[in-house]
Motif scaffolding. Structure first.
Motif, PDB file in Angstrom:
ATOM      1  N   LEU A  60     -14.578  81.519  31.990  1.00 28.66           N
ATOM      2  CA  LEU A  60     -15.607  81.978  31.056  1.00 28.66           C
ATOM      3  C   LEU A  60     -15.595  83.495  30.919  1.00 28.66           C
ATOM      4  CD1 LEU A  60     -18.494  79.595  32.185  1.00 28.66           C
ATOM      5  CD2 LEU A  60     -17.366  79.563  29.943  1.00 28.66           C
ATOM      6  N   SER A  61     -15.335  84.191  32.013  1.00 28.59           N
ATOM      7  CA  SER A  61     -15.263  85.653  31.955  1.00 28.59           C
ATOM      8  C   SER A  61     -14.095  86.104  31.099  1.00 28.59           C
ATOM      9  CB  SER A  61     -15.131  86.223  33.370  1.00 28.59           C
ATOM     10  OG  SER A  61     -16.271  85.922  34.142  1.00 28.59           O
ATOM     11  N   THR A  97     -14.880  71.490  18.935  1.00 29.91           N
ATOM     12  CA  THR A  97     -14.059  71.192  20.120  1.00 29.91           C
ATOM     13  C   THR A  97     -12.578  71.179  19.767  1.00 29.91           C
ATOM     14  OG1 THR A  97     -14.323  68.810  19.716  1.00 29.91           O
ATOM     15  CG2 THR A  97     -15.904  69.851  21.191  1.00 29.91           C
ATOM     16  N   ASP A  98     -12.233  70.745  18.560  1.00 29.84           N
ATOM     17  CA  ASP A  98     -10.822  70.722  18.163  1.00 29.84           C
ATOM     18  C   ASP A  98     -10.238  72.135  18.155  1.00 29.84           C
ATOM     19  OD1 ASP A  98     -10.826  67.997  17.900  1.00 29.84           O
ATOM     20  OD2 ASP A  98     -11.137  68.005  15.723  1.00 29.84           O
ATOM     21  N   ARG A  99     -10.978  73.073  17.595  1.00 26.06           N
ATOM     22  CA  ARG A  99     -10.480  74.455  17.576  1.00 26.06           C
ATOM     23  C   ARG A  99     -10.406  75.023  18.993  1.00 26.06           C
ATOM     24  NH1 ARG A  99     -13.284  77.784  12.562  1.00 26.06           N
ATOM     25  NH2 ARG A  99     -12.591  76.422  10.868  1.00 26.06           N
ATOM     26  N   PHE A 100     -11.407  74.698  19.801  1.00 27.01           N
ATOM     27  CA  PHE A 100     -11.457  75.262  21.148  1.00 27.01           C
ATOM     28  C   PHE A 100     -10.294  74.773  22.010  1.00 27.01           C
ATOM     29  CE2 PHE A 100     -13.152  75.462  25.542  1.00 27.01           C
ATOM     30  CZ  PHE A 100     -13.385  76.828  25.607  1.00 27.01           C
ATOM     31  N   THR A 101      -9.828  73.568  21.778  1.00 28.87           N
ATOM     32  CA  THR A 101      -8.734  73.026  22.592  1.00 28.87           C
ATOM     33  C   THR A 101      -7.385  73.100  21.885  1.00 28.87           C
ATOM     34  OG1 THR A 101      -9.259  70.799  21.761  1.00 28.87           O
ATOM     35  CG2 THR A 101     -10.247  71.472  23.860  1.00 28.87           C
ATOM     36  N   GLY A 102      -7.332  73.776  20.725  1.00 31.71           N
ATOM     37  CA  GLY A 102      -6.081  73.877  19.989  1.00 31.71           C
ATOM     38  C   GLY A 102      -5.081  74.815  20.657  1.00 31.71           C
ATOM     39  N   THR A 131      -7.764  73.948  31.262  1.00 37.60           N
ATOM     40  CA  THR A 131      -8.987  74.624  31.705  1.00 37.60           C
ATOM     41  C   THR A 131     -10.041  74.580  30.625  1.00 37.60           C
ATOM     42  OG1 THR A 131      -7.723  76.093  33.148  1.00 37.60           O
ATOM     43  CG2 THR A 131      -9.946  76.799  32.537  1.00 37.60           C
ATOM     44  N   ARG A 132      -9.623  74.749  29.364  1.00 34.74           N
ATOM     45  CA  ARG A 132     -10.589  74.687  28.267  1.00 34.74           C
ATOM     46  C   ARG A 132     -11.198  73.295  28.136  1.00 34.74           C
ATOM     47  NH1 ARG A 132      -7.160  76.220  23.581  1.00 34.74           N
ATOM     48  NH2 ARG A 132      -5.470  76.887  24.959  1.00 34.74           N
ATOM     49  N   VAL A 133     -10.387  72.269  28.328  1.00 30.46           N
ATOM     50  CA  VAL A 133     -10.912  70.897  28.305  1.00 30.46           C
ATOM     51  C   VAL A 133     -11.916  70.691  29.437  1.00 30.46           C
ATOM     52  CG1 VAL A 133     -10.314  68.461  28.624  1.00 30.46           C
ATOM     53  CG2 VAL A 133      -8.893  69.916  27.153  1.00 30.46           C
ATOM     54  N   ASP A 134     -11.592  71.226  30.613  1.00 27.16           N
ATOM     55  CA  ASP A 134     -12.523  71.128  31.747  1.00 27.16           C
ATOM     56  C   ASP A 134     -13.845  71.831  31.436  1.00 27.16           C
ATOM     57  OD1 ASP A 134     -10.699  69.689  33.197  1.00 27.16           O
ATOM     58  OD2 ASP A 134     -10.001  71.399  34.394  1.00 27.16           O
ATOM     59  N   LEU A 135     -13.766  73.005  30.777  1.00 25.13           N
ATOM     60  CA  LEU A 135     -14.993  73.718  30.408  1.00 25.13           C
ATOM     61  C   LEU A 135     -15.841  72.905  29.439  1.00 25.13           C
ATOM     62  CD1 LEU A 135     -13.801  77.418  29.946  1.00 25.13           C
ATOM     63  CD2 LEU A 135     -15.179  76.492  31.808  1.00 25.13           C
ATOM     64  N   LEU A 136     -15.188  72.243  28.490  1.00 23.14           N
ATOM     65  CA  LEU A 136     -15.934  71.391  27.564  1.00 23.14           C
ATOM     66  C   LEU A 136     -16.610  70.238  28.297  1.00 23.14           C
ATOM     67  CD1 LEU A 136     -13.677  71.087  24.382  1.00 23.14           C
ATOM     68  CD2 LEU A 136     -15.825  72.335  24.638  1.00 23.14           C
ATOM     69  N   PHE A 187     -21.642  73.959  23.097  1.00 27.77           N
ATOM     70  CA  PHE A 187     -22.830  74.818  23.084  1.00 27.77           C
ATOM     71  C   PHE A 187     -22.896  75.635  24.374  1.00 27.77           C
ATOM     72  CE2 PHE A 187     -27.136  75.532  24.620  1.00 27.77           C
ATOM     73  CZ  PHE A 187     -27.690  76.250  23.579  1.00 27.77           C
ATOM     74  N   GLY A 188     -22.666  75.005  25.504  1.00 27.66           N
ATOM     75  CA  GLY A 188     -22.732  75.703  26.779  1.00 27.66           C
ATOM     76  C   GLY A 188     -21.674  76.782  26.917  1.00 27.66           C
ATOM     77  N   VAL A 189     -20.485  76.521  26.375  1.00 24.74           N
ATOM     78  CA  VAL A 189     -19.424  77.533  26.410  1.00 24.74           C
ATOM     79  C   VAL A 189     -19.852  78.749  25.593  1.00 24.74           C
ATOM     80  CG1 VAL A 189     -17.055  78.077  25.742  1.00 24.74           C
ATOM     81  CG2 VAL A 189     -17.571  75.883  26.830  1.00 24.74           C
ATOM     82  N   ARG A 190     -20.402  78.499  24.390  1.00 21.51           N
ATOM     83  CA  ARG A 190     -20.858  79.619  23.559  1.00 21.51           C
ATOM     84  C   ARG A 190     -21.949  80.414  24.274  1.00 21.51           C
ATOM     85  NH1 ARG A 190     -20.806  75.902  19.126  1.00 21.51           N
ATOM     86  NH2 ARG A 190     -23.086  75.808  19.153  1.00 21.51           N
ATOM     87  N   LEU A 191     -22.902  79.710  24.852  1.00 23.61           N
ATOM     88  CA  LEU A 191     -24.007  80.391  25.520  1.00 23.61           C
ATOM     89  C   LEU A 191     -23.518  81.172  26.736  1.00 23.61           C
ATOM     90  CD1 LEU A 191     -27.013  80.955  25.878  1.00 23.61           C
ATOM     91  CD2 LEU A 191     -27.181  78.819  27.171  1.00 23.61           C
ATOM     92  N   ALA A 192     -22.669  80.553  27.551  1.00 29.49           N
ATOM     93  CA  ALA A 192     -22.197  81.214  28.769  1.00 29.49           C
ATOM     94  C   ALA A 192     -21.405  82.473  28.460  1.00 29.49           C
ATOM     95  CB  ALA A 192     -21.360  80.242  29.598  1.00 29.49           C
TER      96      ALA A 192
END
Length: 475
Positions: free
Chosen positions: A249-250, A267-272, A283-288, A294-299
């Motif tokens: 996240l950092s 989610t499609d863009r985030f894991t592309g 790692t991105r899939v794990d974050l999702l 929403f939580g990724v954006r907020l964090a």
């Protein structure tokens, strides 16, 4: 529980045991509920499919212990209780089962119980969060509804928006003499709060506003003790956030905002493959899975702009705070844990009513009349009825008096300071003075000829609560 209520319930239950001494099913049920007085409160987490029940279990416990992987056992109820060592027991056979962690919770080796039928799994897990209550992860409603009402003392009912069929189930939960007399043992949880408004960054704020609106609604307010908005994934992420999660996240937060934001929309863009930050797809899939989009954006926003969220511990604490989990814990404490004895008495009387109506015989009518007398006269239940009536606007006072009445009868907690609306550190002398003033004020309400009979009776309940505060302070 007040001594009078405890004595009444025990007397009724033992009279019923004598009356039904020749009926093993009845006596088993009655003895079972008597034994529950010495056990922690049972809180069921109930709701429709994909309401977030297992996520909330994990957020409460602070570890990923749910769901239990039990193939071909859709209707298994899983009970989580505190204990020194992790283990599981399958009932009704009482078979001890090995427990192992998995990436998605726990795995229980079912080979030891097959082909015996299983209705319940009791999982013992060392957790401070389970010391005051046993948490029950239930199958989806409506199929599990009867068992939820029969086996739980209180219910966290999870819903997306608190409308339609959800309210129908809450209305059905008030069927029966005991349920109507002590009508509210439910907290309504808007469990997918981060999805409101399409998951906008202000979704949690919008969800909390919706929760307040629901609680003010006379119909909803009469069916539950509180309405709480919860971002379940966010709450769980805050409870179990790892160093690896925080590092990823950092890295996202250090990516220039104009470059990153388009990839945080779906989610499609985030894991592309075409991603602007040095964070691999796995790692991105794990974050999702952990946070949701929403939580990724907020964090990432919190890390980039917040104060005190530049460490794993700081970010975790802020995620929990924003998720609504703290408000839910507080509501569980004041609505359930503080009233544990009264709620367990309610469960015992519900079981007794069930036995008396299922197997009528000479003497059962008298016990039913005694049960109704106990329900009418037990002050714990009078308080619960008044809370429901005030929330449902069936009884009204002026705004200031109504707020005081709700406090004094324990809507915000049953400790003297909570009832009087002051700091818990207030000294006993000041508490005594405040309680005496309140008692005088509400005694006047009981004699006010301008008030209706229903209002004066409600004021009498408040008077009894004030007397209880003074009794507590003098003991």
């Amino acid at each position: 529980m007040t001594s009078a209520l405890e004595e009444s319930v025990w007397r009724l239950m033992h009279e019923a045991l004598d009356l039904y001494h020749d009926s093993p099913p009845a006596t088993d049920q009655l003895r079972h509920h008597l034994s529950r007085f010495d056990e922690p409160l049972r809180i069921a987490i109930a709701g429709p499919w994909q309401a977030g029940k297992s996520t909330l279990v994990n957020a409460i416990v602070g570890e990923e212990v749910a769901p239990i992987e039990v193939p071909d056992a859709e209707q298994v109820f899983t009970w989580y209780q505190d204990g020194p060592e992790p283990h599981a027991t399958a009932y009704p056979a009482g078979v001890e089962l090995p427990v192992a962690r998995t990436a998605n919770g726990l795995r229980v080796d079912i080979r030891r119980w097959q082909p015996a039928p299983v209705n319940d799994l009791v999982v013992t897990w060392p957790s401070r969060a389970l010391r005051n209550a046993t948490i029950v992860d239930t199958p989806a409603l409506p199929e599990s509804g009867d068992k939820v009402l029969r086996d739980a003392d209180a219910v966290l009912y999870l819903t997306r928006d608190g409308r339609g069929t959800d309210l129908e189930w809450l209305e059905a939960a008030q069927d029966g003499t005991v349920a109507r007399a002590a009508p509210v043992n439910v907290i309504l949880v808007l469990s997918r709060a981060d999805e409101i408004g399409g998951g906008r960054i202000d979704a949690l704020l919008a969800a909390k506003q919706l929760a307040r609106k629901h609680h003010r609604d006379h119909h909803v307010g009469s069916l539950c003790l509180a309405v709480v908005a919860l971002g379940g994934l966010l709450a769980l992420a805050g409870r179990v956030l790892s160093d690896r999660d925080f590092s990823a996240l950092s890295t996202l937060a250090r990516t220039p905002r104009p470059e990153l934001e388009p990839y945080l929309l779906t989610t499609d863009r985030f894991t592309g493959e075409d991603f602007p930050a040095q964070v691999d797809v796995e790692t991105r899939v794990d974050l999702l899975d952990r946070l949701g989009i929403f939580g990724v954006r907020l964090a990432t926003t919190l890390i980039r702009t917040g104060t005190g969220t530049d460490t794993r511990a700081g970010l975790a604490a802020e995620l929990v705070r924003r998720s609504g989990l703290s408000e839910l814990r507080e509501a569980v404490g004041r609505c359930f844990v503080d009233r544990a004895d009264a709620l367990k008495a309610r469960s015992a009387l519900t079981a007794l009513e069930s036995v008396l109506r299922a197997e009528p015989r000479p003497g059962s009518e008298k016990l039913l009349a005694d049960l109704e007398h106990t329900l009418t006269n037990a002050h714990d239940f009078r308080e619960l009825r008044l809370v429901a009536a005030l929330q449902g606007h069936r009884i009204k006072f002026g705004a200031e008096l109504e707020a005081e009445a709700r406090r004094l009868v324990g809507e915000g907690g049953t400790a003297p300071a909570a009832r009087l609306g002051v700091d818990p550190r207030t000294n006993p002398g000041q508490l005594w003075e405040l309680a005496t003033d309140a008692l005088t004020r509400w005694q006047e309400q009981t004699e006010d000829p301008l008030l209706s009979l229903e209002q004066r009776r409600a004021a009498g309940v408040v008077v009894r609560s004030c007397e209880g505060i003074l009794h507590t302070l003098s003991s």
